[in-house]
Design a protein around this motif. Structure first.
Motif, PDB file in Angstrom:
ATOM      1  N   PRO A 150       3.326  13.041   1.099  1.00 12.35           N
ATOM      2  CA  PRO A 150       4.631  13.729   1.128  1.00 12.35           C
ATOM      3  C   PRO A 150       5.736  12.842   0.544  1.00 12.35           C
ATOM      4  O   PRO A 150       5.633  11.612   0.580  1.00 12.35           O
ATOM      5  CB  PRO A 150       4.865  13.950   2.624  1.00 12.35           C
ATOM      6  CG  PRO A 150       4.077  12.888   3.286  1.00 12.35           C
ATOM      7  CD  PRO A 150       2.884  12.649   2.426  1.00 12.35           C
ATOM      8  N   PRO A 151       6.797  13.459   0.016  1.00 14.02           N
ATOM      9  CA  PRO A 151       7.882  12.696  -0.619  1.00 14.02           C
ATOM     10  C   PRO A 151       8.451  11.597   0.281  1.00 14.02           C
ATOM     11  O   PRO A 151       8.787  10.527  -0.211  1.00 14.02           O
ATOM     12  CB  PRO A 151       8.939  13.758  -0.901  1.00 14.02           C
ATOM     13  CG  PRO A 151       8.185  15.022  -1.015  1.00 14.02           C
ATOM     14  CD  PRO A 151       7.000  14.892  -0.112  1.00 14.02           C
ATOM     15  N   LEU A 152       8.550  11.866   1.565  1.00  9.22           N
ATOM     16  CA  LEU A 152       9.182  10.869   2.434  1.00  9.22           C
ATOM     17  C   LEU A 152       8.348   9.596   2.530  1.00  9.22           C
ATOM     18  O   LEU A 152       8.841   8.543   2.908  1.00  9.22           O
ATOM     19  CB  LEU A 152       9.411  11.445   3.835  1.00  9.22           C
ATOM     20  CG  LEU A 152      10.556  12.458   3.878  1.00  9.22           C
ATOM     21  CD1 LEU A 152      10.741  13.015   5.280  1.00  9.22           C
ATOM     22  CD2 LEU A 152      11.865  11.848   3.366  1.00  9.22           C
ATOM     23  N   LEU A 153       7.066   9.674   2.177  1.00 10.10           N
ATOM     24  CA  LEU A 153       6.249   8.462   2.092  1.00 10.10           C
ATOM     25  C   LEU A 153       6.328   7.854   0.705  1.00 10.10           C
ATOM     26  O   LEU A 153       6.269   6.635   0.524  1.00 10.10           O
ATOM     27  CB  LEU A 153       4.789   8.808   2.397  1.00 10.10           C
ATOM     28  CG  LEU A 153       4.274   8.411   3.769  1.00 10.10           C
ATOM     29  CD1 LEU A 153       2.954   9.105   4.024  1.00 10.10           C
ATOM     30  CD2 LEU A 153       4.129   6.919   3.854  1.00 10.10           C
ATOM     31  N   VAL A 154       6.437   8.747  -0.298  1.00 17.30           N
ATOM     32  CA  VAL A 154       6.405   8.278  -1.689  1.00 17.30           C
ATOM     33  C   VAL A 154       7.689   7.517  -2.024  1.00 17.30           C
ATOM     34  O   VAL A 154       7.647   6.502  -2.722  1.00 17.30           O
ATOM     35  CB  VAL A 154       6.203   9.466  -2.650  1.00 17.30           C
ATOM     36  CG1 VAL A 154       6.230   8.989  -4.087  1.00 17.30           C
ATOM     37  CG2 VAL A 154       4.893  10.152  -2.351  1.00 17.30           C
ATOM     38  N   LEU A 155       8.820   8.000  -1.522  1.00 21.05           N
ATOM     39  CA  LEU A 155      10.090   7.339  -1.848  1.00 21.05           C
ATOM     40  C   LEU A 155      10.101   5.863  -1.436  1.00 21.05           C
ATOM     41  O   LEU A 155      10.408   5.003  -2.264  1.00 21.05           O
ATOM     42  CB  LEU A 155      11.268   8.086  -1.211  1.00 21.05           C
ATOM     43  CG  LEU A 155      11.575   9.475  -1.749  1.00 21.05           C
ATOM     44  CD1 LEU A 155      12.889   9.993  -1.198  1.00 21.05           C
ATOM     45  CD2 LEU A 155      11.624   9.471  -3.260  1.00 21.05           C
TER      46      LEU A 155
END
Lengths: 323, 286
Positions: A88-93
């Motif tokens: 998910p984006p919140l991990l990727v950022l």
């Protein structure tokens, strides 16, 4: 930050930027026009890029000609992780922030230990070679076409708008806090007299490396959100033109102020949209603009804030430097 | 054996072009402290001016190249007089100004000539078989011209009053001014020489590689790498590093993979910055 609100001029500056920020949050309330929202989203991206450029290059006056490197690296990383691992984006950022921060530390370690023009050269060279490699190794990067099909951040345009805006606000506030304290002071001192700072017992190389690494990490976050927002990443995200545009935005706004690049990016993106029919002359206009700024307003448009405020009987007395 | 020959021959040709570009770049940096990011632009303009003089005005190729190089040299002097002179003390502004000039030139070329690649014909047509390796006469001519130009540069720098003054300024600007050298004139002439060399390189390479408005970028990077590897401010070091890079790139392209040729320079740069930041012949830095 509150410590910096002593004078009326500083309070007015804070109110000015506060109002702009609040205004941004209300744009979708008045209009959900696709075009308008995407223009503003673009502006937020450039604000992230230009302010994160400024936190190192603007304060230390060591020119970073390859800031787009972080945008591209974060973009490609986002594409790989999103398409192959599905995180998910919140991990990727945060992941992009760490990778770009480490990359910044590596480039900084190579160049910032030495005085001399190495830094400008090497930032440019790294970005150029990364760009060439992205085209060459097309089996991994999709060549000139890039990698399409990254999953969008949210389902709706408004959701995307707020996501980008929140990221931009957090980065902007962090940078204000970061540069208004000891860090900004040390970096500015280094740009004026590195030996004096060294003599007062500060490891200037390490300070510079860390600041550049932070600059890279924040830009990495921006680059990742950029890739999500476009659902696509390509070599153009590392182009020399993009790096130079970021630099010009920061310089036109006023280097070493954070608020300057904020304004510079906002104004130039809006200008860009208003002058769509002159598209092909855009770069020419930008370059002329930067030459004019260098010769006639080397401190950028934020330095006009005080005279304008005085004209409207807002600011403090002459000589109170607010930024 | 043939492979080794090919690498040496084609690497030398590449190295010649790099040497022409990098010596000018080093010269102006050593003399005036200007890190000229518009140096690749001189290279590009050399090619486009030659094209225009040859095709549009119908001037035969050899004088067209010479005239184009002189014109680009004059443009370099103009750039130095008008834009760089008031700002020379600030590295930051010189860098930004020259990069702005580079992009403005790219846009003007794009608007004038379009983005499609263009070529000029070889100076001499035909090719020759060197012990099994086929090389065009033009490529051999590049080597010859580079040798002549570099020897002339060396003679000018060591045997003429201008050259000695230039070396003096590069060693100590204030000292040179004290003994009566007009530093401004030296800066200006160095800029001419620097732009001239880059323009010759651009004109010579354009029969082999097509010219595009973006062609200034990679040579500029290569000039950086060559200058850092050779030692910032050292002309001899730059020439050595140029050939070294030429051979290394050709070797990588032929033996490992053609895709990696552009990465070679970056690896070389990184290795030198970590283990020998002063370059092959540079003064020690702190």
């Amino acid at each position: 930050m509150l410590a910096n609100l002593k004078t009326p001029a500083q309070r007015h500056t804070a109110i000015f930027y506060g109002l702009i920020m609040v205004g941004f949050y209300f744009v979708p309330v008045f209009s959900d026009n696709f075009y308008l929202l995407s223009v503003f989203t673009t502006a937020y991206f450039y604000i992230i890029f230009a302010t994160s450029w400024d936190v190192f290059a603007g304060y230390s006056h060591l020119m970073n000609f390859g800031h787009a490197l972080f945008i591209g690296i974060a973009g490609y990383l986002t594409a790989f992780v999103d398409l192959h691992l599905g995180l998910p984006p919140l991990l990727v950022l945060p992941m992009c922030a760490v990778v770009c921060g480490l990359l910044g530390m590596f480039i900084g370690y190579l160049t910032l230990r030495m005085q001399g023009p190495y830094f400008a050269i090497i930032t440019m060279a790294f970005a150029a070679v990364a760009y060439e490699s992205a085209i060459m190794f097309s089996e991994y990067t999709g060549g000139e076409e890039g990698i399409p099909g990254i999953h969008p951040l949210t389902d709706s345009l408004i959701g995307d708008y707020y996501f980008v805006l929140v990221v931009m606000s957090l980065i902007f506030l962090f940078l204000l806090w970061f540069t208004r304290g000891r860090w900004g002071l040390v970096l500015k001192a280094i740009s004026q007299n590195e030996d004096a700072v060294l003599a007062s017992g500060i490891n200037t190389a390490w300070v510079k490396i860390r600041a550049y690494s932070i600059s890279g990490a924040l830009c990495g976050i921006g680059g990742s959100v950029y890739a999500y927002s476009l659902t696509h990443v390509g070599p153009t995200s590392m182009e020399q033109v993009l790096s130079t545009t970021i630099l010009i935005m920061a310089m036109v706004g006023g280097m070493g102020t954070i608020t300057g690049p904020f304004l510079g990016a906002l104004i130039l993106v809006l200008f860009n949209e208003l002058s769509r029919d002159m598209e092909e002359y855009r770069l020419l206009i930008y370059t002329v603009m930067v030459v004019v700024i260098i010769f006639f307003a080397p401190r950028g448009i934020v330095s006009w804030g005080q005279p304008i405020a005085r004209a409207f009987k807002l600011g403090g007395k002459r000589g109170q430097a607010g930024s | 054996m043939e492979l080794i020959q090919e690498i040496i021959i084609f690497g030398t040709i590449k190295g010649c072009v790099y040497a022409l570009i990098a010596t000018g770049f080093t010269l102006i940096f050593a003399v005036a402290g200007i890190l000229n990011l518009a140096h690749g632009t001189f290279y590009m303009l050399g090619a486009y001016f030659t094209y225009t003089l040859f095709y549009v005005l119908g001037i035969p190729l050899p004088p067209a190249i010479l005239l184009a190089a002189v014109l680009v040299g004059a443009l370099g002097m103009l750039l130095d007089r008008v834009f760089l002179k008031p700002m020379r003390s600030s590295h930051t502004y010189v860098l930004v100004l020259t990069v702005a000039v580079a992009f403005a030139a790219q846009e003007i070329i794009l608007l004038t000539y379009g983005s499609q690649g263009m070529n000029i014909p070889n100076l001499i047509e035909g090719s020759v078989n060197l012990n099994g390796v086929v090389v065009s006469w033009h490529q051999l001519l590049i080597v010859a011209i580079t040798a002549v130009v570099l020897i002339m540069l060396w003679l000018v720098l060591t045997r003429t009053r201008y050259g000695v003054a230039t070396l003096a300024v590069s060693m100590d600007e204030d000292g040179a001014r004290l003994v009566g050298i007009e530093t401004e004139k030296v800066f200006n002439l160095s800029m001419f020489a620097s732009a001239f060399l880059a323009a010759v390189a651009g004109a010579l390479i354009s029969p082999i590689m097509s010219m595009t408005p973006e062609m200034w970028n990679m040579p500029l990077m290569k000039a950086f790498v060559v200058v850092v590897v050779g030692g910032i401010g050292s002309l001899t070091g730059s020439i050595m590093a140029a050939f070294f890079l030429g051979w290394l790139e050709t070797f990588t392209g032929f033996v490992i993979s053609p895709k990696l040729t552009e990465v070679v320079s970056l690896v070389l740069l990184t290795v030198f910055l970590v283990f020998r930041p002063s370059g092959i012949l540079g003064r020690r830095l702190h």
